[in-house]
Each structure stands twice: as C-alpha cells, then as structure tokens.
Scaffold this active site. Structure first.
Site, short mmCIF file in Angstrom:
data_model
loop_
_atom_site.label_atom_id
_atom_site.label_comp_id
_atom_site.label_asym_id
_atom_site.label_seq_id
_atom_site.Cartn_x
_atom_site.Cartn_y
_atom_site.Cartn_z
N HIS A 143 0.84 -1.20 0.00
CA HIS A 143 0.00 0.00 0.00
C HIS A 143 0.87 1.25 0.00
O HIS A 143 0.60 2.22 -0.72
CB HIS A 143 -0.90 0.02 1.24
CG HIS A 143 -2.02 -0.97 1.18
ND1 HIS A 143 -3.34 -0.62 1.33
CD2 HIS A 143 -2.03 -2.31 0.99
CE1 HIS A 143 -4.11 -1.70 1.25
NE2 HIS A 143 -3.33 -2.74 1.04
N ASP A 197 -5.43 6.22 2.42
CA ASP A 197 -5.52 4.80 2.11
C ASP A 197 -6.93 4.30 2.41
O ASP A 197 -7.61 4.80 3.30
CB ASP A 197 -4.51 4.01 2.96
CG ASP A 197 -4.47 2.55 2.57
OD1 ASP A 197 -5.27 1.76 3.12
OD2 ASP A 197 -3.65 2.18 1.71
#
Length: 474
Positions: free
Chosen positions: A16, A120
C-alpha cells in the site's frame, strides 16, 4: 498560479505504502503546481518501512516530502481492530502535523496551500478528523475496481437487505453484481467478510468510502471497463482509474540480486517458471515438499522465492531460510541444480522483466497481478490472504488471463488447518502455465502501457483529477 499541497496518509503495509508514493510521484510529475507531504506511520508490523525507498524518492523528487509520525505501541492481536486502533492513536498527531503545514502555507504568498487529503482505503475513518481543515478527502484504493464494486455491493446487501455475509462462508451461492460480467462465487470473498470481528470495521470503512470527494483506483480502463462503467450511475463518488501504478525502478545492486540475474541470463527465453508468494507468503514444511516435488516432476526450469514462516503466534513478515535444504526433499537441490534456483527475497520487477521468465506462480496480490500484466508474463493463481482469492477469480474467470492452481486456497497465519495442495496438482498447473497462449495477455499488456502515455485513459483521468483538486481550492 495556484500552488496546491496534498497530504497523503498511506497504510503502513509495504504494498500500500509504495503504491501511494508511486502515485504521488506521478501526480507531481504531471503538474508543477502540486506538492505532496506523505505521513509515514510505522508499527510493530512494519518497522522501518521502506527506508531506502523513501531516501531514493527524497533525492529525486523535491516536491515530495515525508513526515515520520511518532511511534505508537499497538497489540498485533487486535486483528480487525488494528487499523482502527492505529488511526485513533495517530489522529491527534495527524492534526498537529497538518496544522503545521497550514501555518507554513500562510507564512508566505509563494507557499502551496493545503488542497486535500489522499487517504488509504483502510484509513477512510480519518475523514471526520481531517474535515475540520475544510478541504476534500480522496481515497486511494490499492486493489481492483471490481473489488471496490464487490465491497460496495456487499455493504449495500447488508445495510439495505439485512444480509449477513458470514452466512456465505463455504456456501455455493453465486452473486450477480454490476461490477462483474460473470456470476461470482461468494465463498471467494476475503476472509474478513466471514468474520464477526472484522465485519463492523469493514462496513464502517466502506460507508466512509462513499463520503470521499473521489476514489483513485490502481487499475486502467481497458482492463476493467465493465467494473468502472458500473460506477457511473450517480450513486458513488467519482472513480478515477489512474494505474497501473507500479514501482518499476526498484533495482538493487547487491550481490544476491546480481547472482539471481546472472543465473537468469544463462536460461533460454521464456523457459523459467517463477514462484513467489508476496511479502507475507510462506508455507508449512509439508507444503514446501509438495511444491518441490511438483516442480521436479514438471521438468521445467524454475526460480523459487522460498520464505520461512514467522514463529507461531507472531504476525511478522516471513524471513529467508539460512539453509533451505532443511525443508526440501532429500537430494532435491542436487537433482535440480542444472534447472532450478532457490532464492529468498526476490527483486520481483527485475525478474518479471527478464526474457527468460515464461510463467509466474503468484499469490495474486494486486500489485503482483498488475506487474504480471505489465511484463506480459502469464500467471498461475495460488491466493492466500485478503482479496487475493477475488483477484484469482478476476484473472482466471473474468479476464481469462491466467490459469488456476488454486482459487480458494486460504492460509492461516499459524498454518493450522491449511489445505495441502498436492504435487500432482502443482505439476499439472505448471505444465498448463508454461503452455498458455499469450496472445490475449500480450494485447492487454500493451494497453496497460498505453494507458499511462499522453492521451491514454489513465493519463486523461489523472489530468481530470488534478483539475478537480485545483478547482476545489477556494
């Protein structure tokens, strides 16, 4: 000329984190008005996250900077509550750092002004906390657009029709969803959807995604046109396919890396099957022996990234074996010394880019999936965690770009109760992989590259996104 500052808050998971920073690089390269500050959170699950990578970005991109957040101690056994606890522990620190940025921007007319947040997907719950700064929040979704569609669909089933997803565990129910052309066997959903502990976190996260100003997705239109078109009915925030976002410059020149590349240089074109199961991928000794037997019986050349599981009960990344011979069948290394190579950590991008690689046995993490498409390397699916079973379904059934070794394999962290995939099945999958017709994959690989070029689909989308960010500045 308006100068805009974005604050990126990526999750402290290497896949990520790197994807988010690669997106930041793409955006600042596209528009000189943009500057980006990345808030780096480190936890016991990701100590010293990508330090060398961060240093390389700092040296080459002057308009990207990193702020390391204070350490917070969290209990890794929190499972579904882990990210909630992390955000709760960091909320005040995030506000403090952003307040400093705002003060900085007000100190001079030439300073970039805060224009928005890029969060995120796991950190969508922080939207409430950052709303007080009066700028929009965007989400960076690091998985497939089709998976975004699945999450919205399951959340709507739960909230509007009172469906309990935990009842789908091991069922043969197939869902027909707007984001997929094929019916989806719901048992291939992430394990979190079948968990009473995880579900409340999952649903809170998805509801928050709906509140975002826009959702950037690491995909491209030509790969997922069906899913992306399903978001155009006005019931979702704008979805921007901006990918494939890949870290293609991760070359490392240490001795181990050179040894791998030199070995590949001596193999015939498209002759080697590469096996790698991601940064968290490892197997029990029994399963390792079955993979070894399957490889040996297939007769194909191989490069195998073999990693040692963490100690029982510890949620840590696997490590390299000091002596892999201990877990391999007796004599295996001697018998396969002419055709195979066992490695630990793998420089994956460089390996997939090498002409000798003819197939990729993968855990189906989304970054690895996009890399297999980009480098035109056929994939055999062996998923483990998270949404990897769904990605395997996408590649095999929805896109027709991969073959299946397993699609519903699930790995428990402690290895207990894991299905053992037998050597015969592995051998059969490897043989099919190395004989696959690559024409369709070659075509989509070319489209993945064109998407990022001037006037390509993702290039155009990112331009629209940047314009939206600038237009929203008061």
């Amino acid at each position: 000329m308006k100068k805009a500052q974005l604050v990126f808050i990526p999750a402290p998971i290497i896949g990520h984190f790197v994807s988010a920073v690669e997106l930041a690089k793409l955006l600042v390269d596209r528009d000189e008005r943009l500057s980006i500050t990345v808030l780096v959170m480190e936890t016991s699950l990701s100590p010293n996250i990508a330090r060398s990578y961060i240093d390389s970005v700092i040296s080459a991109w002057s308009r990207i900077r990193f702020v390391h957040m204070p350490d917070v101690e969290l209990d890794p056994s929190l499972s579904g509550r882990f990210f909630i606890s992390l955000i709760e522990a960091q909320k005040s620190h995030v506000k403090e750092e952003v307040s400093k940025l705002v003060l900085e921007s007000e100190s001079g007319s030439d300073s970039p002004r805060l224009a928005g947040f890029v969060l995120d997907m796991f950190f969508a719950s922080i939207i409430d906390s950052v709303n007080e700064f009066g700028v929009p929040s965007y989400i960076f979704f690091t998985s497939a657009a089709s998976f975004l569609g699945l999450t919205f669909h399951i959340q709507a089933l739960h909230d509007e029709q009172k469906v309990d997803p935990t009842e789908f565990r091991n069922s043969d129910v197939e869902l027909v969803m707007p984001c997929l052309a094929s019916p989806f066997p719901v048992k291939l959903s992430p394990s979190s959807l079948f968990s009473k502990e995880w579900l409340p976190f999952f649903f809170r996260m998805i509801r928050r995604l709906r509140e975002a100003k826009g959702i950037m997705v690491n995909t491209f239109y030509e790969l997922e046109s069906h899913a992306l078109n399903s978001f155009s009915d006005g019931n979702f925030p704008p979805v921007y396919p901006v990918g494939p976002i890949l870290n293609l410059n991760s070359h490392e020149n240490h001795t181990h890396h050179k040894d791998i590349m030199q070995w590949l240089d001596h193999q015939p074109s498209s002759s080697v099957v590469y096996l790698c199961f991601g940064s968290m991928g490892s197997f029990s000794v029994e399963q390792v022996k079955e993979i070894a037997c399957g490889l040996e019986q297939s007769g194909h050349r191989f490069l195998w990234s073999l990693r040692q599981p963490p100690p029982d009960g510890k949620m840590e990344a696997p490590s390299d074996y000091v002596n892999p011979e201990e877990v391999l069948p007796e004599g295996f290394l001697d018998r396969t010394s002419e055709i195979g190579k066992i490695i630990g950590w793998a420089p994956q991008v460089d390996i997939l880019d090498h002409p000798s690689i003819g197939g990729f046995v993968s855990h189906c993490g989304w970054n690895s999936t996009l890399e297999s498409i980009w480098f035109d390397v056929p994939m055999a699916t062996w998923p483990m965690f998270a949404e990897q079973q769904f990605n395997a379904f996408l590649m095999v059934v929805e896109f027709g770009l991969a073959i299946e070794i397993k699609m519903n394999y699930r790995k428990a962290y402690n290895m207990d109760g894991c299905e053992i995939v037998r050597a015969e099945e592995i051998e059969k999958g490897i043989r099919a992989l190395m004989e696959i017709d690559r024409e369709k994959l070659k075509e989509i690989s070319e489209k993945s590259r064109k998407a990022l070029m001037k006037d390509g689909s993702s290039y155009t989308c990112s331009a629209r996104l940047i314009q939206d960010i600038i237009d929203n500045m008061a």
